[in-house]
Write a protein that holds these residues in place. Structure first.
Motif, PDB file in Angstrom:
ATOM      1  N   SER B 198       0.804  -1.031   0.189  1.00  0.00           N
ATOM      2  CA  SER B 198       0.028  -0.105   0.053  1.00  0.00           C
ATOM      3  C   SER B 198       0.945   1.369  -0.094  1.00  0.00           C
ATOM      4  CB  SER B 198      -0.920   0.095   1.359  1.00  0.00           C
ATOM      5  OG  SER B 198      -1.913   1.120   1.238  1.00  0.00           O
ATOM      6  N   HIS B 199       0.418   2.409  -0.627  1.00  0.00           N
ATOM      7  CA  HIS B 199       0.898   3.742  -0.577  1.00  0.00           C
ATOM      8  C   HIS B 199       0.230   4.532   0.702  1.00  0.00           C
ATOM      9  CE1 HIS B 199       3.578   2.920  -3.981  1.00  0.00           C
ATOM     10  NE2 HIS B 199       2.453   2.653  -4.786  1.00  0.00           N
ATOM     11  N   ASP B 200      -0.772   3.895   1.272  1.00  0.00           N
ATOM     12  CA  ASP B 200      -1.423   4.687   2.084  1.00  0.00           C
ATOM     13  C   ASP B 200      -0.752   4.283   3.482  1.00  0.00           C
ATOM     14  OD1 ASP B 200      -3.086   5.931   4.248  1.00  0.00           O
ATOM     15  OD2 ASP B 200      -4.906   5.232   2.986  1.00  0.00           O
ATOM     16  N   LEU B 201       0.234   5.053   3.920  1.00  0.00           N
ATOM     17  CA  LEU B 201       1.221   4.639   5.116  1.00  0.00           C
ATOM     18  C   LEU B 201       0.109   4.796   6.452  1.00  0.00           C
ATOM     19  CD1 LEU B 201       4.464   6.050   4.056  1.00  0.00           C
ATOM     20  CD2 LEU B 201       3.698   3.897   3.665  1.00  0.00           C
ATOM     21  N   ASP B 202      -0.539   5.904   6.424  1.00  0.00           N
ATOM     22  CA  ASP B 202      -1.380   5.964   7.635  1.00  0.00           C
ATOM     23  C   ASP B 202      -2.080   4.727   8.079  1.00  0.00           C
ATOM     24  OD1 ASP B 202      -0.744   8.503   8.243  1.00  0.00           O
ATOM     25  OD2 ASP B 202      -1.898   9.273   6.693  1.00  0.00           O
ATOM     26  N   GLN B 203      -2.632   4.200   6.851  1.00  0.00           N
ATOM     27  CA  GLN B 203      -3.606   2.866   6.962  1.00  0.00           C
ATOM     28  C   GLN B 203      -2.584   1.613   7.256  1.00  0.00           C
ATOM     29  OE1 GLN B 203      -6.672   2.000   7.418  1.00  0.00           O
ATOM     30  NE2 GLN B 203      -7.193   3.273   5.656  1.00  0.00           N
ATOM     31  N   VAL B 204      -1.458   1.566   6.730  1.00  0.00           N
ATOM     32  CA  VAL B 204      -0.591   0.561   7.125  1.00  0.00           C
ATOM     33  C   VAL B 204      -0.032   0.646   8.576  1.00  0.00           C
ATOM     34  CG1 VAL B 204       1.994  -0.170   6.711  1.00  0.00           C
ATOM     35  CG2 VAL B 204       0.560   0.280   4.784  1.00  0.00           C
ATOM     36  N   TYR B 205       0.110   1.835   8.920  1.00  0.00           N
ATOM     37  CA  TYR B 205       0.643   2.101  10.347  1.00  0.00           C
ATOM     38  C   TYR B 205      -0.464   1.385  11.402  1.00  0.00           C
ATOM     39  CZ  TYR B 205       1.786   4.529  14.639  1.00  0.00           C
ATOM     40  OH  TYR B 205       2.076   4.790  16.010  1.00  0.00           O
ATOM     41  N   ALA B 206      -1.804   1.844  10.987  1.00  0.00           N
ATOM     42  CA  ALA B 206      -2.758   1.532  11.983  1.00  0.00           C
ATOM     43  C   ALA B 206      -2.992  -0.007  11.787  1.00  0.00           C
ATOM     44  CB  ALA B 206      -4.147   2.297  11.338  1.00  0.00           C
ATOM     45  N   TRP B 207      -2.887  -0.755  10.817  1.00  0.00           N
ATOM     46  CA  TRP B 207      -3.502  -2.079  10.708  1.00  0.00           C
ATOM     47  C   TRP B 207      -2.208  -3.136  10.690  1.00  0.00           C
ATOM     48  CZ3 TRP B 207      -1.871  -5.713   6.754  1.00  0.00           C
ATOM     49  CH2 TRP B 207      -2.544  -6.616   6.560  1.00  0.00           C
ATOM     50  N   ALA B 208      -0.828  -2.967  10.123  1.00  0.00           N
ATOM     51  CA  ALA B 208       0.069  -3.984  10.122  1.00  0.00           C
ATOM     52  C   ALA B 208       0.429  -4.400  11.498  1.00  0.00           C
ATOM     53  CB  ALA B 208       0.979  -3.513   9.181  1.00  0.00           C
ATOM     54  N   ASP B 209       0.942  -5.751  11.472  1.00  0.00           N
ATOM     55  CA  ASP B 209       1.804  -6.470  12.601  1.00  0.00           C
ATOM     56  C   ASP B 209       3.150  -6.019  12.340  1.00  0.00           C
ATOM     57  OD1 ASP B 209      -0.453  -7.338  13.971  1.00  0.00           O
ATOM     58  OD2 ASP B 209      -0.396  -9.270  12.901  1.00  0.00           O
ATOM     59  N   ILE B 210       3.506  -6.346  10.952  1.00  0.00           N
ATOM     60  CA  ILE B 210       5.092  -6.219  10.867  1.00  0.00           C
ATOM     61  C   ILE B 210       5.015  -5.513   9.180  1.00  0.00           C
ATOM     62  CG2 ILE B 210       6.896  -7.496   9.788  1.00  0.00           C
ATOM     63  CD1 ILE B 210       5.719 -10.036  11.718  1.00  0.00           C
ATOM     64  N   VAL B 211       6.211  -4.709   9.246  1.00  0.00           N
ATOM     65  CA  VAL B 211       6.284  -3.623   8.076  1.00  0.00           C
ATOM     66  C   VAL B 211       7.427  -4.075   7.330  1.00  0.00           C
ATOM     67  CG1 VAL B 211       6.408  -1.461   6.983  1.00  0.00           C
ATOM     68  CG2 VAL B 211       4.903  -1.951   8.947  1.00  0.00           C
ATOM     69  N   PHE B 212       7.323  -4.413   5.972  1.00  0.00           N
ATOM     70  CA  PHE B 212       8.637  -4.494   5.332  1.00  0.00           C
ATOM     71  C   PHE B 212       8.764  -3.288   4.101  1.00  0.00           C
ATOM     72  CE2 PHE B 212       7.666  -8.845   6.421  1.00  0.00           C
ATOM     73  CZ  PHE B 212       8.929  -9.588   6.772  1.00  0.00           C
ATOM     74  N   VAL B 213      10.040  -2.785   4.360  1.00  0.00           N
ATOM     75  CA  VAL B 213      10.150  -1.591   3.461  1.00  0.00           C
ATOM     76  C   VAL B 213      11.058  -2.072   2.106  1.00  0.00           C
ATOM     77  CG1 VAL B 213      11.045   0.460   2.878  1.00  0.00           C
ATOM     78  CG2 VAL B 213      10.260  -0.110   5.045  1.00  0.00           C
ATOM     79  N   ILE B 214      10.763  -2.115   0.797  1.00  0.00           N
ATOM     80  CA  ILE B 214      11.286  -2.481  -0.293  1.00  0.00           C
ATOM     81  C   ILE B 214      11.751  -1.352  -1.162  1.00  0.00           C
ATOM     82  CG2 ILE B 214       9.097  -2.765  -1.424  1.00  0.00           C
ATOM     83  CD1 ILE B 214      10.157  -5.151  -3.141  1.00  0.00           C
ATOM     84  N   ASN B 215      12.861  -1.504  -1.568  1.00  0.00           N
ATOM     85  CA  ASN B 215      13.338  -0.436  -2.429  1.00  0.00           C
ATOM     86  C   ASN B 215      14.465  -0.628  -3.491  1.00  0.00           C
ATOM     87  OD1 ASN B 215      13.902   2.504  -2.769  1.00  0.00           O
ATOM     88  ND2 ASN B 215      15.785   2.492  -1.627  1.00  0.00           N
ATOM     89  N   ARG B 216      14.207  -0.428  -4.556  1.00  0.00           N
ATOM     90  CA  ARG B 216      14.826  -0.879  -5.729  1.00  0.00           C
ATOM     91  C   ARG B 216      15.256  -2.507  -5.691  1.00  0.00           C
ATOM     92  NH1 ARG B 216      18.414   3.883  -7.427  1.00  0.00           N
ATOM     93  NH2 ARG B 216      17.671   5.560  -6.437  1.00  0.00           N
ATOM     94  N   GLY B 217      14.203  -3.155  -5.577  1.00  0.00           N
ATOM     95  CA  GLY B 217      14.436  -4.824  -5.706  1.00  0.00           C
ATOM     96  C   GLY B 217      14.983  -5.471  -4.486  1.00  0.00           C
ATOM     97  N   LYS B 218      15.074  -4.626  -3.328  1.00  0.00           N
ATOM     98  CA  LYS B 218      15.568  -5.187  -2.057  1.00  0.00           C
ATOM     99  C   LYS B 218      14.734  -4.863  -1.041  1.00  0.00           C
ATOM    100  CE  LYS B 218      20.760  -5.636  -2.672  1.00  0.00           C
ATOM    101  NZ  LYS B 218      21.831  -4.986  -2.650  1.00  0.00           N
ATOM    102  N   ILE B 219      14.815  -5.804   0.067  1.00  0.00           N
ATOM    103  CA  ILE B 219      14.183  -5.501   1.414  1.00  0.00           C
ATOM    104  C   ILE B 219      15.075  -4.855   2.186  1.00  0.00           C
ATOM    105  CG2 ILE B 219      13.032  -6.289   3.371  1.00  0.00           C
ATOM    106  CD1 ILE B 219      11.077  -6.813   1.078  1.00  0.00           C
ATOM    107  N   ILE B 220      14.949  -3.356   2.391  1.00  0.00           N
ATOM    108  CA  ILE B 220      16.142  -2.764   3.172  1.00  0.00           C
ATOM    109  C   ILE B 220      15.639  -2.544   4.716  1.00  0.00           C
ATOM    110  CG2 ILE B 220      16.730  -1.293   1.281  1.00  0.00           C
ATOM    111  CD1 ILE B 220      15.136   1.047   2.226  1.00  0.00           C
ATOM    112  N   ALA B 221      14.409  -2.974   5.087  1.00  0.00           N
ATOM    113  CA  ALA B 221      14.183  -3.000   6.497  1.00  0.00           C
ATOM    114  C   ALA B 221      12.946  -3.798   6.846  1.00  0.00           C
ATOM    115  CB  ALA B 221      13.957  -1.496   6.862  1.00  0.00           C
ATOM    116  N   GLU B 222      12.953  -3.927   8.045  1.00  0.00           N
ATOM    117  CA  GLU B 222      11.754  -4.948   8.711  1.00  0.00           C
ATOM    118  C   GLU B 222      11.421  -4.661   9.929  1.00  0.00           C
ATOM    119  OE1 GLU B 222      12.770  -9.260   8.562  1.00  0.00           O
ATOM    120  OE2 GLU B 222      11.151  -9.580   9.918  1.00  0.00           O
ATOM    121  N   GLY B 223      10.248  -4.610  10.706  1.00  0.00           N
ATOM    122  CA  GLY B 223      10.209  -4.546  12.230  1.00  0.00           C
ATOM    123  C   GLY B 223       8.563  -3.945  12.246  1.00  0.00           C
TER     124      GLY B 223
END
Lengths: 258, 276
Positions: B198-223
């Motif tokens: 999703s691009h709706d980060l407010d929604q993601v923040y409210a909903w998710a247990d775990i967030v992965f950040v993907i950038n240029r074909g790689k996962i750069i963060a998880e938490g």
């Protein structure tokens, strides 16, 4: 077709078994073609329009608009039947002299034109009945029941669905173009339309790819297999349709053509 | 021990035109969680999803489902596609039939289930997504939100263990978005692992247990959402903006207006409670 579609899915005969409607329409059409009786043809036209407006609740003006198309063709067609020519003008109800000949119409000419007209129009109303009461989805279901090869069924399924997607896409491109003055003159219009067409094919290509991906992810293995919502045959409806067809035959026998 | 339902290691993938979409991507999806994948357009989200149920095959690296390496044999593929369902972003690309009922039936029929079972699954899926009332309507007369729900029903009918949704709330109105998130919560409560991008980060923040950040074909963060969205470096690198609820909360605590209690508000309502 796009226009009719809005009414087909909401017509009040929608949930009759499509097979009943298909056979009623086809058998009535065959009766119209086999038995040459103008009274019966008139009855068929009346019955079909009556069913569409009264029972299926298709608005009269919509039906009128759709009927206008074959009417124009039919009229143009039968005019040539009604007209004849000879060189003395005798026996003609009305005629125009052109050089040594008289172009006009005779009683027989008018009669046979009228008969052909009614016969053709009654057959057309049978088809229009089908077009207005049986949505394409149900039609495909009947074809499947009739054991039409699955390749054809799949093609019909996809084509019917994607006609709407592509018309919508084309319409969006058109709107985007005309909002930037793309159709301001003849030359620009030709150019813009060319661009629209070319881009539509590009989009078709990508749509196909995406569709393939989504089909694959749902377990597609080369054949589109689906279940149909199964309509039920109703004895009451079959009786109703059979009665109408029998009545037509009775009319044809009771009122012989003189 | 944490149980991972989907894992990918050193995933590399290029499209036929040469675009490198994934460049050595690693990810582990925990079973039964609500997972969000965030990142720019073109970061590789959709490509990764298509790897998860075997539509794309990586050039390098491997994918595991329930610990088992995917070998792309037919039998395993069928099992994988049944267990991992993808709802695509544009429902017009997914709905291939003009009939809602037929479209939803496609997946379960492919699973080879008997007709009676398939019909039950279809009805359940349509009722869960609130689309039973429109089952006789042609797809081209449905609204975008309705099409989206039908597309979800088509996946739900296969009873997948993992449901992946590519931008499920894109193009939905606020009510539609709220309903969608509730629906996804229900799937999760019934035991499914739900992954969304999703691009709706407010929604993601409210909903998710775990967030992965993907950038240029790689996962750069998880938490956890708090961790990720407070990590300014990551946020900058992936061009993301901090969700407003968290941003305001952090601002207010820094100013001493709200005392730190260990609770971080996830949405409007929770923030208001802290302020009262």
């Amino acid at each position: 077709m796009l226009y009719i579609d809005q009414f087909v899915y909401t017509n009040k005969m929608r949930f009759f078994h499509p097979g009943e409607k298909l056979f009623f329409s086809l058998i009535t059409m065959i009766i119209c073609l086999l038995i040459n009786n103008p009274f019966m043809h008139l009855t068929v036209i009346g019955v079909m329009i009556g069913l569409l407006v009264g029972k299926a609740r298709i608005p009269g003006y919509v039906l009128g608009k759709i009927l206008l198309v074959p009417l124009v063709f039919l009229l143009l067609g039968v005019i040539t039947v009604a007209l004849s020519w000879n060189n003395d003008g005798i026996g003609m109800l009305a005629s125009v002299r052109i050089g040594d000949y008289f172009l006009g119409t005779t009683k027989e000419g008018l009669m046979s034109a009228g008969r052909i007209f009614l016969r053709a129009l009654s057959s057309v109303t049978c088809l229009i009945f089908l077009a207005f009461t049986v949505p394409m989805i149900d039609m495909i279901y009947v074809l499947k029941l009739l054991k039409v090869p699955s390749l054809i069924i799949e093609m019909m399924l996809l084509i019917y669905r994607f006609i709407f997607v592509f018309v919508e896409t084309a319409f969006h491109i058109y709107t985007a173009q005309s909002s930037r003055w793309g159709y301001s003159g003849f030359k620009r219009s030709v150019y813009s339309f060319g661009m629209l067409f070319a881009n539509l094919w590009g989009k078709v290509y990508f749509k196909t790819r995406f569709l393939m991906e989504s089909l694959l992810s749902r377990g597609y293995e080369g054949e589109i297999r689906v279940l149909y919502a199964t309509p039920k045959f109703s004895g009451k409806n079959i009786f109703f349709f059979v009665t109408i067809d029998l009545a037509l035959i009775v009319i044809a026998l009771a009122l012989p053509v003189y | 021990m944490t149980e991972y339902i989907l894992e990918a290691y050193n995933l590399e993938f290029s499209y036929l035109d040469g675009t490198k979409a994934l460049k050595g991507l690693n990810i582990r999806i925990e079973k039964g969680k609500k997972i969000a994948l965030v990142g720019n357009n073109g970061a590789g989200k959709t490509t990764l999803f298509l790897h998860f149920n075997g539509v794309h095959r990586p050039n390098k690296g491997e994918i595991r489902f329930k610990g088992e390496v995917i070998n792309y044999y037919r039998k395993q593929m069928k099992e994988l596609r049944k267990s991992v369902g993808i709802v695509f972003q544009d429902p017009d690309n997914q709905l291939f039939s003009a009939s809602v009922y037929q479209d939803v039936s496609f997946g379960p029929v492919n699973m080879g289930w008997p007709e009676k079972v398939v019909r039950e699954k279809i009805e359940q899926a349509l009722r869960k997504t609130n689309t039973w009332s429109i089952k006789d309507k042609p797809t081209h007369f449905l609204s975008h939100g309705q099409k989206k729900r039908v597309a979800i029903a088509g996946i739900l009918a296969m009873e997948p263990e993992v449901i992946i949704l590519d931008e499920p709330t894109a193009g939905l109105d606020p009510i539609g978005t709220a309903q969608m998130m509730t629906l996804l919560d229900e799937f999760n409560q019934n035991g499914a692992t739900v992954i969304l991008s999703s691009h709706d980060l407010d929604q993601v923040y409210a909903w998710a247990d775990i967030v992965f950040v993907i950038n240029r074909g790689k996962i750069i963060a998880e938490g956890s959402p708090e961790e990720i969205f407070r990590n300014e470096e990551i946020m900058q690198q992936a061009n993301l903006i901090k969700p407003w609820a968290l941003d305001i909360f952090d601002y207010l605590t820094a100013k001493g207006i709200i005392k730190r209690t260990g609770i971080t508000p996830r949405n409007r309502r929770e923030l208001k409670i802290l302020l009262d």
